[in-house]
Design an enzyme around this catalytic site. Structure first.
Site, short mmCIF file in Angstrom:
data_model
loop_
_atom_site.label_atom_id
_atom_site.label_comp_id
_atom_site.label_asym_id
_atom_site.label_seq_id
_atom_site.Cartn_x
_atom_site.Cartn_y
_atom_site.Cartn_z
N ASP A 199 101.14 96.07 91.02
CA ASP A 199 102.60 96.09 90.95
C ASP A 199 103.17 97.21 91.81
OD1 ASP A 199 101.52 98.04 89.30
OD2 ASP A 199 102.63 97.46 87.51
N HIS A 210 96.91 91.55 90.01
CA HIS A 210 95.87 91.11 89.09
C HIS A 210 96.47 90.43 87.86
CE1 HIS A 210 97.13 94.45 86.56
NE2 HIS A 210 97.08 95.21 87.65
#
Length: 460
Positions: free
Chosen positions: A369, A59
């Site tokens: 991540d 994102h």
């Protein structure tokens, strides 16, 4: 990063081929040299036809998930939430099987943390929206303008979209699609998402019992490891955080990255320690993941890797039935994966697939991540840098027009690749393609002009 989660391309030529592939300097050069153990000739890129693309992305920039216990707090003004007009694009969110959008416990949790200035924790900002729009524009250039592969307007028959059920990821996907298709569509945009208890787009520590058992206490233990412990003490003292405060390098990096992305004033000492904070955050995450443990990696990212792999297999052979597509792990390893997720995945089978996936040209996966790190490690292409906001891992599938062989090419962060010899092979696809066309992985990697540092890990 997801609160609570922590409480390349190196798939090989299959069959008899054990290849050493060479990377290219430019993304659209005329020749892609691939030297196999059997002495095959270089591959003429002009004879390769693009058949399918998969993009896994993080994102865009957001507010931190947990503020640091400092006297002077950074102010997160709600003006940062203004939506850039060019990113406006209507979409609908459904469950994986087309039902109503599942509830989002993570978003509920984020709303309990109000930052100075009034924003909630983990909110996508206009900076992050623009980052994602820019990524979409790059994908448009690659697959609409440079190569007329996708339709210039969104076509639901060509594109499959899946996201974790977290608002910043859904909104990031919206912005990416707005950039990719310039807010033009021929049908409804449906973003598929799963319930938190059965999500596989990140390591599901909260609901995978086996994975949780393996990771139990490892985040806290990481802060006690030689080197990490000393550096954490030094950083805490430097920025004025009490040693008793539960602040580790993951929390520190989360704040540093968010503040830097928005050019917000920060603690001068925090900026000074930025590099060491990132490196020790990477060390911490690798310690928690236990990257030397094959089974831990399998449980962390194996189900998602299986989805990516089965998309490739279905594109190679559209007649392949879902029950004929097996996880890369055989025997006990497959049982381990299934048993670890079984209790939490009663409504949706492990590795649920889009029923039309054989017809899709583009698959988009909005992840995090903590998804990309184990994925990159598993593929053997992790550069030991924390995946930045809006980073992408792109997998392209090609077919040779004459030999009918298949090739997969990977890009990380979409940059010009370095020349890297691929010496280690992972025979992930061999069980699936015996007697069929070979899938060869052309080693094209991008690491912002950095040389690849490849960790040693056991083959599957």
């Amino acid at each position: 990063m997801i609160t609570g989660v922590f409480s390349v391309r190196v798939w090989t030529p299959v069959g008899v081929l054990a290849s050493l592939a060479y990377c290219l300097h430019q993304r659209r050069v005329a020749l892609a040299e691939l030297q196999g153990a059997d002495g095959q000739r270089p591959v003429d890129r002009s004879l390769l036809k693009l058949k399918m693309v998969q993009v896994v992305f993080r994102h865009g920039a957001r507010s931190p998930l947990k503020p640091l216990p400092l006297e002077e707090q950074v102010e997160w003004n709600p003006q940062l939430l203004e939506v850039p007009p060019q990113t406006q694009f209507d979409y609908t969110v459904t469950s994986l099987i087309g039902g109503p959008k599942p509830p989002s416990p993570y978003d509920s949790q984020y709303h309990e943390t109000i930052l100075k200035g009034g924003m909630f924790a983990g909110q996508l900002t206009k900076v992050g929206m623009q980052q994602m729009f820019t990524l979409g524009e790059r994908l448009r250039k690659n697959y609409v303008e440079d190569i007329p592969f996708l339709s210039p307007t969104f076509n639901p028959q060509e594109v499959f979209i899946r996201s974790t059920n977290i608002f910043r990821n859904l909104e990031s996907t919206r912005c990416l699609l707005a950039g990719l298709f310039q807010c033009q569509k021929e049908g409804p945009i449906i973003i598929h998402t799963d319930e938190a208890h059965s999500e596989v787009l990140y390591p599901n520590y909260q609901n995978c019992w086996s994975l949780r058992q393996r990771a139990r206490g490892r985040r806290q233990a990481a802060s006690l490891q030689p080197g990490i412990s000393e550096d954490l003490k030094k950083v805490k003292e430097g920025i004025g955080v009490d040693s008793s405060d539960e602040v580790d390098f993951l929390i520190l990096l989360d704040n540093v990255a968010a503040e830097q992305a928005h050019s917000l004033p920060s603690c001068p000492m925090l900026k000074r320690f930025a590099r060491i904070i990132e490196q020790r955050a990477v060390d911490t995450s690798l310690y928690v993941l236990q990257t030397e443990d094959r089974e831990s990696l399998q449980m962390a990212v194996g189900p998602f890797l299986h989805i990516l792999e089965s998309n490739l297999l279905r594109a190679v052979d559209p007649t392949t039935a879902p029950d004929k597509i097996r996880c890369p792990q055989e025997g006990a390893d497959l049982a381990l994966l299934n048993s670890s997720m079984a209790e939490s995945r009663k409504s949706t089978p492990v590795g649920w697939q889009d029923p039309q996936r054989g017809e899709r040209k583009l698959y988009l996966y909005a992840a995090h991540d903590v998804t990309l790190i184990p994925l990159l490690v598993t593929l053997g292409i992790f550069d030991h840098k924390w995946p930045p906001f809006a980073v992408d891992l792109t997998m392209e599938l090609y077919q040779h027009l004459e030999s009918k062989e298949w090739f997969v090419q990977l890009y990380y962060h979409g940059k010009a690749p370095s020349i890297i010899g691929m010496k280690k092979t992972l025979e992930l696809l061999q069980p699936h393609l015996q007697g069929k066309s070979k899938v060869l992985f052309i080693a094209v990697l991008t690491f912002q002009n950095q040389h690849l540092s490849r960790p040693s890990w056991p083959t599957w």
